[in-house]
Motif scaffolding. Structure first.
Motif, PDB file in Angstrom:
ATOM      1  N   LEU A  38       0.858  -1.142   0.011  1.00  0.00           N
ATOM      2  CA  LEU A  38      -0.032   0.087   0.051  1.00  0.00           C
ATOM      3  C   LEU A  38       0.789   1.280   0.000  1.00  0.00           C
ATOM      4  N   GLY A  39       1.972   1.174   0.930  1.00  0.00           N
ATOM      5  CA  GLY A  39       2.634   2.450   0.967  1.00  0.00           C
ATOM      6  C   GLY A  39       3.605   2.894  -0.331  1.00  0.00           C
ATOM      7  N   LYS A  40       3.871   1.813  -1.219  1.00  0.00           N
ATOM      8  CA  LYS A  40       4.705   1.963  -2.172  1.00  0.00           C
ATOM      9  C   LYS A  40       3.748   2.540  -3.302  1.00  0.00           C
ATOM     10  N   GLN A  41       2.418   1.690  -3.295  1.00  0.00           N
ATOM     11  CA  GLN A  41       1.504   2.341  -4.461  1.00  0.00           C
ATOM     12  C   GLN A  41       1.167   3.668  -4.023  1.00  0.00           C
ATOM     13  N   VAL A  42       0.570   4.259  -2.738  1.00  0.00           N
ATOM     14  CA  VAL A  42       0.376   5.649  -2.624  1.00  0.00           C
ATOM     15  C   VAL A  42       1.076   6.389  -2.755  1.00  0.00           C
ATOM     16  N   LEU A  43       2.479   6.207  -2.209  1.00  0.00           N
ATOM     17  CA  LEU A  43       3.640   7.362  -2.751  1.00  0.00           C
ATOM     18  C   LEU A  43       3.849   7.437  -4.031  1.00  0.00           C
ATOM     19  N   ALA A  44       3.735   6.378  -5.060  1.00  0.00           N
ATOM     20  CA  ALA A  44       3.855   6.647  -6.477  1.00  0.00           C
ATOM     21  C   ALA A  44       2.742   7.392  -7.066  1.00  0.00           C
ATOM     22  N   LYS A  45       1.429   7.213  -6.654  1.00  0.00           N
ATOM     23  CA  LYS A  45       0.393   7.854  -7.064  1.00  0.00           C
ATOM     24  C   LYS A  45       0.426   9.337  -6.598  1.00  0.00           C
ATOM     25  N   PRO A  94      10.808  12.860  -4.269  1.00  0.00           N
ATOM     26  CA  PRO A  94      10.284  12.222  -3.068  1.00  0.00           C
ATOM     27  C   PRO A  94       9.019  13.073  -2.760  1.00  0.00           C
ATOM     28  N   VAL A  95       7.984  12.296  -2.381  1.00  0.00           N
ATOM     29  CA  VAL A  95       6.942  13.087  -1.620  1.00  0.00           C
ATOM     30  C   VAL A  95       6.904  12.587  -0.450  1.00  0.00           C
ATOM     31  N   VAL A  96       7.075  13.367   0.951  1.00  0.00           N
ATOM     32  CA  VAL A  96       7.034  12.718   2.258  1.00  0.00           C
ATOM     33  C   VAL A  96       5.529  13.219   2.774  1.00  0.00           C
ATOM     34  N   ILE A  97       5.018  12.151   3.380  1.00  0.00           N
ATOM     35  CA  ILE A  97       3.548  12.248   3.806  1.00  0.00           C
ATOM     36  C   ILE A  97       3.491  12.136   5.298  1.00  0.00           C
ATOM     37  N   PHE A  98       3.208  13.277   5.949  1.00  0.00           N
ATOM     38  CA  PHE A  98       3.227  13.518   7.509  1.00  0.00           C
ATOM     39  C   PHE A  98       1.835  13.259   8.119  1.00  0.00           C
ATOM     40  N   VAL A 103       9.754  17.080  -2.722  1.00  0.00           N
ATOM     41  CA  VAL A 103      11.143  17.873  -2.129  1.00  0.00           C
ATOM     42  C   VAL A 103      11.973  17.473  -3.250  1.00  0.00           C
ATOM     43  N   SER A 104      12.647  18.639  -3.664  1.00  0.00           N
ATOM     44  CA  SER A 104      13.629  18.535  -4.800  1.00  0.00           C
ATOM     45  C   SER A 104      15.007  17.931  -4.375  1.00  0.00           C
ATOM     46  N   GLN A 105      16.046  17.638  -4.965  1.00  0.00           N
ATOM     47  CA  GLN A 105      17.407  17.265  -5.055  1.00  0.00           C
ATOM     48  C   GLN A 105      18.206  18.332  -4.282  1.00  0.00           C
ATOM     49  N   LYS A 106      17.840  19.672  -4.888  1.00  0.00           N
ATOM     50  CA  LYS A 106      18.521  20.762  -4.230  1.00  0.00           C
ATOM     51  C   LYS A 106      17.975  21.024  -2.737  1.00  0.00           C
ATOM     52  N   ILE A 148      12.064   9.425   4.263  1.00  0.00           N
ATOM     53  CA  ILE A 148      12.350   8.920   2.590  1.00  0.00           C
ATOM     54  C   ILE A 148      13.339   7.536   2.791  1.00  0.00           C
ATOM     55  N   ALA A 149      13.821   7.269   3.851  1.00  0.00           N
ATOM     56  CA  ALA A 149      14.632   6.130   3.849  1.00  0.00           C
ATOM     57  C   ALA A 149      13.593   5.084   4.166  1.00  0.00           C
ATOM     58  N   ALA A 150      12.696   5.099   4.793  1.00  0.00           N
ATOM     59  CA  ALA A 150      11.751   4.049   5.255  1.00  0.00           C
ATOM     60  C   ALA A 150      10.690   4.078   4.061  1.00  0.00           C
ATOM     61  N   ASN A 151      10.494   5.251   3.268  1.00  0.00           N
ATOM     62  CA  ASN A 151       9.585   5.189   2.472  1.00  0.00           C
ATOM     63  C   ASN A 151      10.132   4.128   1.203  1.00  0.00           C
ATOM     64  N   ALA A 152      11.273   3.921   0.954  1.00  0.00           N
ATOM     65  CA  ALA A 152      11.984   3.419  -0.018  1.00  0.00           C
ATOM     66  C   ALA A 152      11.285   1.855  -0.326  1.00  0.00           C
ATOM     67  N   THR A 153      10.975   1.319   1.231  1.00  0.00           N
ATOM     68  CA  THR A 153      10.297  -0.044   1.061  1.00  0.00           C
ATOM     69  C   THR A 153       8.792   0.069   1.233  1.00  0.00           C
ATOM     70  N   GLY A 154       8.132   1.213   1.212  1.00  0.00           N
ATOM     71  CA  GLY A 154       6.825   1.386   1.406  1.00  0.00           C
ATOM     72  C   GLY A 154       6.293   1.587   2.822  1.00  0.00           C
ATOM     73  N   TYR A 155       7.334   1.702   3.784  1.00  0.00           N
ATOM     74  CA  TYR A 155       6.879   1.922   5.320  1.00  0.00           C
ATOM     75  C   TYR A 155       7.381   3.234   5.547  1.00  0.00           C
ATOM     76  N   PHE A 156       6.902   3.487   6.951  1.00  0.00           N
ATOM     77  CA  PHE A 156       6.994   4.755   7.740  1.00  0.00           C
ATOM     78  C   PHE A 156       8.006   4.621   8.986  1.00  0.00           C
ATOM     79  N   PRO A 157       8.699   5.454   9.422  1.00  0.00           N
ATOM     80  CA  PRO A 157       9.519   5.417  10.682  1.00  0.00           C
ATOM     81  C   PRO A 157       8.706   5.341  11.940  1.00  0.00           C
ATOM     82  N   TYR A 158       7.573   5.767  11.689  1.00  0.00           N
ATOM     83  CA  TYR A 158       6.709   5.727  12.994  1.00  0.00           C
ATOM     84  C   TYR A 158       5.443   5.401  12.462  1.00  0.00           C
ATOM     85  N   THR A 159       4.292   5.515  13.302  1.00  0.00           N
ATOM     86  CA  THR A 159       2.812   4.819  13.092  1.00  0.00           C
ATOM     87  C   THR A 159       2.324   5.912  12.220  1.00  0.00           C
TER      88      THR A 159
END
Length: 394
Positions: free
Chosen positions: A46-53, A63-67, A216-219, A240-251
């Motif tokens: 689900l995480g990978k799917q949502v982040l791509a969409k 990257p798009v970070v979701i808080f 977030v841009s590379q700059k 961003i590190a956790a999102n690479a596998t579709g997960y988040f570092p916290y709930t």
């Protein structure tokens, strides 16, 4: 439990504030799914799917970070990941939300240089260009602009702001708030060279409040390596590190992510260009109604008219808050209040999200009935003017 203390009124409530927008039944049903294990294999998919969409909605490959937060949280994340105490930021005060973002920057220890407007247009690109050209030492570290100013109904031209930065050969980051613009107005994070785009779930994305975003841009990622403002919850790096596998570092807000997945599907099924055209059409119909009533639209520059909402100024001596109260009481419809210097002087009609012609005509009819019931001077027939436009007879 009684969620609404007002008297029982037949029919569905018209929520015509400029956000939160009405949540479609399809999204409500998605949110209603059982909460899954946010460490299990299904959530990773689900995480990978949502982040791509959501990248597609922002028109970015970055990257798009979701808080799990409101848009205010995404404001703070944009600032604290890219800046240090004492840094200067050029901000354009186009309305109440630009003012609030500036206030936040000041509380974080950022020095803000303000480009003021009369709250009746979008960002003043010429003034931004002048300030950047004069900054020979490149002391300004970022330019922050609200794309769609929800308090005034003015949309800034972000591509022109980017061009002003480039023409000045200035290294400043470009930070943009499109909390109310995303998925309602054409927005192009990559093409326009935006470094951090801020948004939220409760406007064009048609979700309840509770999710916020940083594209977030590379700059900007490079700037975050040296940024010294304190950050922990808002830190991009672990996200961003956790999102690479579709997960988040916290709930994460699991059920809202179900809704976001469905919201993206709905937008992409309709086609983003069609979504934007629908919003433009409803905005023009609304402005025609307002002009027929003999009233002023708050935004005076046609290039900056917002497709998301229309802010309407009442004649002198008449209370916008009293009008809104009459409309709520008599016709079961909520309209946006005037904010800041527009308090009690203007009201706001939201025409965003999952919204069609019949809903717009119901909204404008409710406003016109309210004007009559509240004794506000106007020329009858504004709703008919909008109907003529929508039906192709204007």
């Amino acid at each position: 439990m009684a969620y609404f203390e007002s008297k029982r009124v037949a029919g569905r409530h018209f929520l015509q504030i400029p956000g939160p927008s009405t949540v479609p039944d399809r999204i409500l049903r998605a949110i209603d799914n059982p909460t899954m294990d946010h460490r299990g294999p299904d959530f990773g998919l689900l995480g990978k799917q949502v982040l791509a969409k959501i990248q597609t909605i922002f028109k970015t490959a970055q990257p798009v970070v979701i808080f799990p937060a409101s848009g205010t949280g995404a404001w703070e994340a944009a600032l604290c990941n890219t800046l240090s105490p004492g840094d200067r930021v050029l901000m354009c005060e186009t309305g109440w939300f630009a003012h609030l973002w500036q206030e936040m920057a000041g509380r974080l220890g950022i020095v803000t240089d303000l480009v003021k407007t009369d709250w009746r247009r979008g960002a003043d690109v010429e003034q931004i260009a002048e300030r950047l050209a004069a900054d020979k030492a490149h002391a300004i570290k970022a330019v922050a602009v609200v794309h769609n100013e929800t308090s005034t109904g003015a949309t800034s031209r972000i591509a022109e702001v980017r061009r002003a930065i480039d023409d000045a050969k200035h290294p400043a980051l470009l930070l943009v708030d499109t909390i109310s613009g995303l998925a309602s107005v054409d927005y192009r994070h990559d093409e326009w060279g935006v470094d951090v785009t801020v948004s939220g779930s409760q406007k064009g994305l048609m979700l309840p409040p509770g999710l916020s975003f940083n594209a977030v841009s590379q700059k900007a990622l490079k700037a975050s390596e040296g940024a010294k403002l304190p950050r922990s919850f808002w830190d991009w790096k672990p996200m961003i590190a956790a999102n690479a596998t579709g997960y988040f570092p916290y709930t994460p807000a699991t059920n809202l992510l179900y809704g976001l997945d469905t919201a993206c599907d709905m937008l992409l099924e309709e086609g983003l260009d069609n979504v934007f055209a629908r919003h433009e059409r409803h905005a023009e119909a609304t402005r025609r109604a307002v002009r027929h009533w003999g009233m002023e639209v708050q935004c005076q520059d046609p290039r900056h008219y917002s497709p998301v909402l229309t802010c309407v100024r009442l004649p002198e001596g008449h209370s916008a808050n009293a009008l809104r109260a009459t409309i709520l009481e008599r016709f079961n419809m909520s309209l946006g209040n005037g904010l800041g210097q527009l308090n009690d002087r203007a009201f706001r009609i939201g025409h965003l999200g999952d919204f069609g012609d019949l809903q717009l005509m119901g909204t404008l009819s409710g406003v016109e009935m309210g004007l009559r019931a509240a004794g506000v001077p106007h020329s009858p027939g504004g709703a008919q003017a909008a109907l003529d436009y929508l039906s192709g007879n204007a």
